[in-house]
Design a protein around this motif. Structure first.
Motif, short mmCIF file in Angstrom:
data_model
loop_
_atom_site.label_atom_id
_atom_site.label_comp_id
_atom_site.label_asym_id
_atom_site.label_seq_id
_atom_site.Cartn_x
_atom_site.Cartn_y
_atom_site.Cartn_z
N GLN A 256 -29.20 -15.12 21.50
CA GLN A 256 -28.90 -16.31 20.70
C GLN A 256 -27.51 -16.89 21.01
OE1 GLN A 256 -29.50 -15.46 16.53
NE2 GLN A 256 -31.59 -14.75 16.81
N PHE A 257 -26.93 -16.47 22.13
CA PHE A 257 -25.58 -16.96 22.42
C PHE A 257 -25.62 -18.47 22.65
CE2 PHE A 257 -22.23 -18.33 25.29
CZ PHE A 257 -21.12 -17.84 24.63
N SER A 258 -24.63 -19.13 22.03
CA SER A 258 -24.44 -20.56 22.26
C SER A 258 -22.97 -20.89 22.05
CB SER A 258 -25.30 -21.40 21.31
OG SER A 258 -24.79 -21.33 19.98
N LEU A 259 -22.51 -21.91 22.74
CA LEU A 259 -21.12 -22.33 22.58
C LEU A 259 -20.86 -22.84 21.17
CD1 LEU A 259 -20.45 -24.09 26.00
CD2 LEU A 259 -19.69 -21.82 25.27
N GLU A 260 -21.90 -23.41 20.56
CA GLU A 260 -21.74 -23.92 19.19
C GLU A 260 -21.42 -22.78 18.23
OE1 GLU A 260 -24.24 -26.30 15.70
OE2 GLU A 260 -25.21 -25.80 17.61
N ARG A 261 -22.17 -21.70 18.32
CA ARG A 261 -21.89 -20.57 17.44
C ARG A 261 -20.54 -19.93 17.76
NH1 ARG A 261 -27.36 -17.02 16.34
NH2 ARG A 261 -28.72 -18.76 15.72
N ALA A 262 -20.24 -19.82 19.05
CA ALA A 262 -18.95 -19.23 19.43
C ALA A 262 -17.80 -20.06 18.87
CB ALA A 262 -18.85 -19.14 20.95
N ALA A 263 -17.97 -21.38 18.90
CA ALA A 263 -16.92 -22.25 18.35
C ALA A 263 -16.76 -22.02 16.86
CB ALA A 263 -17.25 -23.72 18.64
N LYS A 264 -17.86 -21.84 16.15
CA LYS A 264 -17.79 -21.61 14.70
C LYS A 264 -17.16 -20.25 14.39
CE LYS A 264 -21.75 -24.39 13.11
NZ LYS A 264 -23.07 -24.32 12.43
N LEU A 265 -17.35 -19.31 15.28
CA LEU A 265 -16.83 -17.96 15.05
C LEU A 265 -15.34 -17.85 15.36
CD1 LEU A 265 -17.67 -15.06 14.29
CD2 LEU A 265 -18.24 -14.69 16.71
N THR A 266 -14.79 -18.85 16.05
CA THR A 266 -13.42 -18.78 16.56
C THR A 266 -12.39 -18.47 15.49
OG1 THR A 266 -13.88 -20.27 18.42
CG2 THR A 266 -11.59 -20.10 17.68
N ASP A 267 -12.35 -19.25 14.43
CA ASP A 267 -11.30 -19.06 13.43
C ASP A 267 -11.35 -17.68 12.80
OD1 ASP A 267 -10.39 -21.57 13.95
OD2 ASP A 267 -11.19 -22.51 12.14
N THR A 268 -12.55 -17.22 12.50
CA THR A 268 -12.70 -15.88 11.91
C THR A 268 -12.22 -14.81 12.88
OG1 THR A 268 -14.59 -16.61 10.59
CG2 THR A 268 -14.38 -14.26 10.98
N ALA A 269 -12.57 -14.95 14.16
CA ALA A 269 -12.16 -13.95 15.16
C ALA A 269 -10.65 -13.95 15.35
CB ALA A 269 -12.86 -14.23 16.48
N LEU A 270 -10.05 -15.13 15.39
CA LEU A 270 -8.60 -15.21 15.64
C LEU A 270 -7.78 -14.78 14.43
CD1 LEU A 270 -8.21 -18.44 17.82
CD2 LEU A 270 -8.42 -16.06 18.53
N GLU A 271 -8.39 -14.77 13.26
CA GLU A 271 -7.69 -14.23 12.09
C GLU A 271 -7.43 -12.74 12.24
OE1 GLU A 271 -9.94 -15.01 8.61
OE2 GLU A 271 -9.57 -17.18 8.61
N ARG A 272 -8.28 -12.07 13.02
CA ARG A 272 -8.24 -10.61 13.14
C ARG A 272 -7.70 -10.12 14.47
NH1 ARG A 272 -12.20 -12.37 9.94
NH2 ARG A 272 -12.92 -11.10 8.17
N THR A 273 -7.33 -11.03 15.36
CA THR A 273 -6.86 -10.63 16.69
C THR A 273 -5.57 -11.39 17.04
OG1 THR A 273 -8.32 -12.30 17.69
CG2 THR A 273 -9.15 -10.03 17.55
#
Length: 389
Positions: A256-273
């Motif tokens: 189910q990988f898509s750039l749209e989902r990756a973009a949505k996940l960005t802020d959450t991921a960068l909060e933790r890294t």
């Protein structure tokens, strides 16, 4: 260009081709050691010089053997004895200039006004001053920068302390602005509480007067913190690209990988890294799998701590599914608005825990509102329905 400057020195009688072989120089050095005196090449200057044809090393001839004195913008007035002066090679046999010669020519040609170097170059200053004088060049301002110390602040940073090539930090995802800011604050105190100086703020704040004489510790945790701060300042599209670029092939190959989902996940991921290394580590640990592949959900994991069994969570998930049919999936807040009143009615943990598990199959993940928004309405309802059946 360097040959032109070298020819100027030759014409002044201040440079000569080195007539000795490596073995002969080694013999001079051995004799000096045997007599317990410092080896100085100027004690072996040939009385007559052959014309330099560019195939031999060219040595600078120190015109006046004297004590050297100069002013350093950080260390103040400095001096060195005449023993620091010696004839040294300025052009190698292969036709290339040595650093001791090239940097002076380069700085003059480029109009450099301030030469900023580490303290290890203080011992070479008498050589440099002699060359400036011989070439008739104006002196720039000299600035000795403090050394970068290891994490304990007791000795200079070395590979034993984990020091890496600067380019490795770029590969690890450290932004140039963060590294510049971090290095500037090692041995320089801007005053005040501000630590991030984006854009021209660092240039405007910097002054030679606040450079410290003593070294500063290389604190990689501080560098991580700064990098995270600068990541927060990037435009959203650049933050998203930064995150996507760090994702390994194992994530990109999920069904189910898509750039749209990756973009949505960005802020959450960068909060933790803090950097791309940590993003890759999180990805390899499976922390992002839920966003790009339907998880296997252990039914027992649906059980909230106050429940007797997972079956008690199923009616709550059924009601949540009905509410999600009319939810606004345009943002996490829109999803939350649809579920929050019901969560307060039945208990936040009682609803949100099994919902999170249904969406991710994990005990630890972003909150279910974020997860729902990342997945979108159709996939969210498919996953919730899958654990109810």
């Amino acid at each position: 260009m360097y040959r032109r400057y070298a020819q100027t020195l030759i014409e002044k009688g201040l440079a000569y081709p080195d007539p000795y072989t490596a073995d002969e120089v080694a013999g001079f050095r051995a004799a000096a050691e045997a007599e317990k005196r410092p080896f100085l090449f100027r004690n072996h200057r040939p009385e007559t010089f052959a014309e330099w044809d560019g195939t031999q090393p060219l040595r600078f001839k120190v015109a006046t053997i004297q004590r050297s004195e100069w002013h350093d913008e950080v260390r103040g007035d400095l001096s060195a004895g005449e023993e620091m002066l010696d004839d040294f090679i300025i052009m190698k046999a292969d036709g290339f200039p040595t650093y001791n010669f090239a940097h002076i020519v380069d700085d003059h040609e480029m109009g450099v006004t301030h030469v900023m170097r580490g303290e290890e170059f203080i011992a070479s200053m008498p050589k440099f001053l002699s060359l400036y004088e011989a070439l008739g060049l104006p002196l720039p301002k000299f600035v000795t920068l403090p050394p970068i110390m290891g994490p304990d602040g007791k000795k200079k940073l070395s590979k034993r302390d984990g020091a890496k090539d600067l380019l490795e930090y770029r590969t690890d995802g450290y932004l140039p602005e963060a590294m510049r800011n971090f290095l500037a604050l090692i041995g320089w105190n801007p005053g005040g509480e501000q630590e991030l100086f984006p854009g021209e703020e660092l240039v405007e704040a910097f002054s030679l007067e606040r450079i410290q004489k003593s070294g500063g510790a290389f604190n990689e945790e501080k560098l991580k913190w700064m990098n995270k701060g600068y990541l927060a300042l990037l435009p959203q599209t650049e933050r998203e690209q930064y995150f996507v670029d760090a994702l390994p092939a194992t994530i990109r190959s999920l069904p189910q990988f898509s750039l749209e989902r990756a973009a949505k996940l960005t802020d959450t991921a960068l909060e933790r890294t803090h950097n791309q290394v940590e993003i890759r580590e999180a990805a390899e640990a499976g922390e992002y799998d839920w966003a790009f592949a339907a998880p296997e959900v252990p039914k027992e994991l649906l059980k909230w701590k106050n429940d007797d069994s997972f079956e008690q969570a199923l009616p709550r998930l059924k009601n949540a599914l009905k509410l999600l049919q009319n939810a606004d999936f345009g943002s996490p807040e829109g999803v939350k608005a649809a579920l929050w009143e019901y969560a307060e009615e039945v208990g936040k943990g009682e609803l949100l825990w099994p919902l999170r598990v249904a969406l991710t199959g994990r005990e630890r993940s972003p909150d279910p509102f974020v997860c729902s928004w990342v997945l979108g309405q159709e996939e969210t309802m498919t996953r919730v329905n899958g654990v109810i059946i």
